[in-house]
Scaffold this motif. Structure first.
Motif, mmCIF file in Angstrom:
data_model
loop_
_atom_site.group_PDB
_atom_site.id
_atom_site.type_symbol
_atom_site.label_atom_id
_atom_site.label_comp_id
_atom_site.label_asym_id
_atom_site.label_seq_id
_atom_site.Cartn_x
_atom_site.Cartn_y
_atom_site.Cartn_z
ATOM 1 N N VAL A 173 0.822 -1.208 0.000
ATOM 2 C CA VAL A 173 0.000 0.000 0.000
ATOM 3 C C VAL A 173 0.865 1.271 0.000
ATOM 4 C CG1 VAL A 173 -1.763 1.286 1.277
ATOM 5 C CG2 VAL A 173 -1.857 -1.212 1.182
ATOM 6 N N GLY A 174 0.555 2.159 -0.923
ATOM 7 C CA GLY A 174 1.241 3.448 -0.996
ATOM 8 C C GLY A 174 2.544 3.432 -1.776
ATOM 9 N N VAL A 175 3.016 2.256 -2.160
ATOM 10 C CA VAL A 175 4.305 2.160 -2.853
ATOM 11 C C VAL A 175 4.223 2.750 -4.258
ATOM 12 C CG1 VAL A 175 6.027 0.555 -3.779
ATOM 13 C CG2 VAL A 175 5.134 0.247 -1.466
ATOM 14 N N GLY A 176 3.138 2.460 -4.973
ATOM 15 C CA GLY A 176 2.991 3.000 -6.321
ATOM 16 C C GLY A 176 2.994 4.519 -6.318
ATOM 17 N N ALA A 177 2.227 5.107 -5.411
ATOM 18 C CA ALA A 177 2.155 6.575 -5.324
ATOM 19 C C ALA A 177 3.515 7.163 -4.958
ATOM 20 C CB ALA A 177 1.095 6.988 -4.311
ATOM 21 N N ALA A 178 4.222 6.520 -4.040
ATOM 22 C CA ALA A 178 5.546 7.011 -3.628
ATOM 23 C C ALA A 178 6.548 6.914 -4.779
ATOM 24 C CB ALA A 178 6.049 6.230 -2.416
ATOM 25 N N LEU A 179 6.517 5.801 -5.508
ATOM 26 C CA LEU A 179 7.413 5.646 -6.660
ATOM 27 C C LEU A 179 7.101 6.680 -7.736
ATOM 28 C CD1 LEU A 179 7.728 1.789 -7.071
ATOM 29 C CD2 LEU A 179 9.647 3.392 -7.048
ATOM 30 N N LEU A 180 5.814 6.874 -8.012
ATOM 31 C CA LEU A 180 5.426 7.841 -9.035
ATOM 32 C C LEU A 180 5.894 9.244 -8.649
ATOM 33 C CD1 LEU A 180 4.008 8.269 -11.725
ATOM 34 C CD2 LEU A 180 1.868 8.571 -10.458
#
Length: 156
Positions: free
Chosen positions: A92-99
């Motif tokens: 959770v939240g990894v995609g947003a942080a990477l983006l």
């Protein structure tokens, strides 16, 4: 959704073992969703001074996701291309942080916009990018006329 405070994102060699583990996991997931791994669209040898390959891990070192940035077209392009974006299921939240990380890197490399292509069938990805401000853009390269693909972009 709260940001992950234990997340560490570092630039690494895309040909490295850890990067390949995540790229393989991404290819398997895309194959299940799209019937195509997407691997042919990413060349790990194509390192560029205006891009990078980024790995996300938690404080314990567990690999959680990856993303790549490169110029779209010519090396001095004003548009960066986001490639091989992946977050492990349940991260959770990894995609947003990477983006967010890739967008910051893109700005630092002088890009004015960030573009990407994903498959129409990958509705989760399409919704994720829309939520983060990405809208349809004119297709480029092999995506021109490819009905299965959707090209998205965001001004930085």
């Amino acid at each position: 959704m709260a940001a992950r405070h234990d997340l560490i994102i570092l630039a690494v060699d895309a040909a490295g073992v850890e990067a390949q583990l995540l790229l393989d996991a991404l290819s398997e997931a895309l194959l299940r969703i799209n019937g195509d791994s997407g691997g042919s669209s990413f060349d790990v040898e194509a390192a560029t001074p205006r891009g990078g390959f980024y790995l996300a891990r938690d404080a314990a070192g567990e690999l959680l996701g990856c993303a790549a940035l490169r110029p779209l077209g010519e090396p001095d392009s004003a548009i960066g291309e986001l490639k091989r974006m992946y977050a492990r299921p349940g991260a959770v939240g990894v995609g947003a942080a990477l983006l967010a990380h890739v967008e910051t890197q893109a700005r630092q490399h002088g890009y004015q916009a960030l573009h990407l292509s994903t498959r129409v069938a990958n509705s989760r990805a399409v919704a994720f990018y829309a939520k983060h401000g990405y809208a349809p853009v004119i297709a480029w390269g092999k995506y021109v006329g490819a009905a299965q693909s959707v090209c998205l972009g965001k001004t930085l």
